[in-house]
Enzyme design. Structure first.
Site, short mmCIF file in Angstrom:
data_model
loop_
_atom_site.label_atom_id
_atom_site.label_comp_id
_atom_site.label_asym_id
_atom_site.label_seq_id
_atom_site.Cartn_x
_atom_site.Cartn_y
_atom_site.Cartn_z
N ILE A 173 7.01 -25.05 -55.64
CA ILE A 173 7.08 -23.64 -55.24
C ILE A 173 5.94 -22.86 -55.89
CG2 ILE A 173 8.54 -21.60 -55.13
CD1 ILE A 173 9.48 -24.10 -53.51
N GLU B 289 1.66 -25.66 -46.01
CA GLU B 289 1.92 -24.86 -44.80
C GLU B 289 1.79 -25.72 -43.53
OE1 GLU B 289 1.08 -20.87 -44.39
OE2 GLU B 289 0.88 -20.44 -46.52
N LEU C 175 11.20 -22.98 -49.90
CA LEU C 175 11.63 -23.78 -48.76
C LEU C 175 11.66 -25.27 -49.10
CD1 LEU C 175 12.25 -24.28 -45.74
CD2 LEU C 175 9.79 -24.23 -45.32
N THR C 176 10.54 -25.80 -49.55
CA THR C 176 10.41 -27.24 -49.77
C THR C 176 11.40 -27.74 -50.83
OG1 THR C 176 8.08 -27.13 -49.20
CG2 THR C 176 8.79 -29.07 -50.40
N GLU C 177 11.92 -28.96 -50.59
CA GLU C 177 12.86 -29.60 -51.51
C GLU C 177 12.40 -31.03 -51.78
OE1 GLU C 177 16.80 -27.22 -49.81
OE2 GLU C 177 16.75 -29.41 -49.79
N GLY D 98 10.40 -31.42 -46.67
CA GLY D 98 9.09 -30.78 -46.73
C GLY D 98 8.62 -30.52 -45.32
N SER D 99 7.93 -31.50 -44.75
CA SER D 99 7.52 -31.37 -43.37
C SER D 99 8.73 -31.23 -42.44
CB SER D 99 6.67 -32.58 -42.95
OG SER D 99 5.47 -32.62 -43.68
#
Length: 384
Positions: A156, A364, A124-126, A130-131
């Site tokens: 990741i 998370e 998900l995170t790039e 992120g948030s």
């Protein structure tokens, strides 16, 4: 909800023994080598730990949320890197498919995830998302019976070891919000996927993260989770909500281990002719840690039971994650203080836990993101 107390207690006993006999003795080796021995990972497979949350019909243990939390209280009385081995598979790797996948996707992937034959990472995170997960830029553009994926994912967890990725990508570039995001199951060996170097982190040696680059990666349309575009963000949020209770339980387990070590040291260490555990200011730090730990444990069990009852637990899950992760950091800080100079030395292990647990307040959903979720939910409920 505990379905069969006798059977579940037997499972907990096996986990306690595994932690005591296999994981704790390996902590220093993992810290020194930045690798978890493959023999330990194989034992985790054989114990069914990769399938904690997968239904029995697909070969998993199908633990309730309360059972999962109580098991984590025991499994996490050791370096958190060991839990990280199974964490991404137990979480988004399986739960996204279980909650929103097609029957064909469930039948093919869940049995392999349950046995640990397949391990999964959550992509998900790039670099710029992120948030603010809804702002992701990785694209998945439909091309016949495939999607073509381009983009970079960052931080990741377990990416160097995973066989599949649960990928969040934008299928509708015109929709800049959450509605344009879809979820995919991507074979990690697909042409066009490359991995960056393992990140050098503050702590959690043995738990590996890295960048994952997608360059014109062709993903079969059949791997779109649920077979419907635009549902990826909703899938991610549902799984992350459950994952926040999971992570809060992890914090309770790790904090208990840290407090146990600090108490043992305080009883053994003598100054001014008596154990430092007899000093009231040391007792105050122990007492504060015990009270906060107890509060976090109660919160986790309460939220888990509510979720098992089918109730909405968005607020409770964020409360748990926020409080337990902050609590764990405070317990680790007090433990360093109780050990004094020894707490700053690697040989006692407390400084390693101090570094390891700092991550809990970040991933998370940071503490600040949890505050926003809780506050928004409160306002929404008050307005009816």
């Amino acid at each position: 909800m505990i379905r069969d107390p006798e059977t579940f207690e037997a499972l907990l006993d096996s986990v306690r023994r595994f932690v005591r006999e296999r994981l704790v003795p390996a902590e220093n080796e993992v810290a020194d080598t930045d690798e978890i021995p493959e023999a330990i990972v194989q034992e985790m497979r054989e114990m069914g730990l990769f399938g904690l949350t997968i239904p029995e019909s697909y070969g998993g243990l199908e633990l309730t949320m309360e059972e999962e939390a109580r098991l984590l209280f025991e499994l996490c009385k050791t370096s958190p890197a060991f839990r990280s081995v199974i964490g991404t598979t137990v979480g988004i790797g399986s739960q996204g498919i279980l909650m929103d996948g097609t029957e064909a996707q469930k039948a093919y992937y869940l049995p392999k995830l349950a046995t640990g034959e397949l391990s999964s990472s959550f992509a998900l995170t790039e670099p710029d998302a992120g948030s603010d997960a809804a702002s992701l830029r990785t694209t998945a553009i439909k091309d016949g019976d495939h999607y073509v994926v381009n983009g970079t994912k960052r931080y990741i967890t377990n990416a160097p070891h995973s066989k599949i990725f649960t990928l969040m990508a934008r299928t509708n570039p015109a929709d800049k919000g959450a509605g344009g995001v879809s979820a995919f199951i991507v074979d990690a060996q697909s042409p066009g996927i490359s991995l960056g170097k393992n990140d050098q982190k503050m702590g959690q040696k043995g738990a590996h993260t890295c960048d994952v680059m997608f360059d014109n990666v062709r993903v079969p349309a059949a791997n779109l989770i649920g077979g419907q575009e635009g549902q990826g963000f909703k899938t991610a949020m549902k799984v992350l909500e459950k994952g926040r209770i999971h992570l809060a339980a992890v914090c309770v387990g790790v904090a208990q281990r840290i407090l146990d070590d600090a108490l043992r040291y305080a009883i053994d260490r003598k100054q001014f002719g008596q154990p430092i555990a007899e000093f009231q200011l040391v007792q105050a730090m122990l007492a504060d840690s015990k009270a906060e730990l107890y509060a976090a444990e109660c919160m986790v069990i309460d939220a888990a039971r509510k979720r098992d009852e089918g109730r909405s637990v968005s607020t409770e899950a964020s409360c748990c994650k926020m409080f337990a992760s902050e609590m764990c950091g405070r317990v680790a800080d007090r433990a360093v203080q109780i050990l004094g100079g020894a707490g700053y030395l690697a040989e006692y292990g407390i400084e390693r836990f101090y570094r390891d647990v700092r991550l809990f307040r970040l991933y998370e959903g940071t503490t600040q993101i949890q505050q926003i979720i809780i506050g928004r939910n409160m306002v929404r409920e008050a307005r009816g």
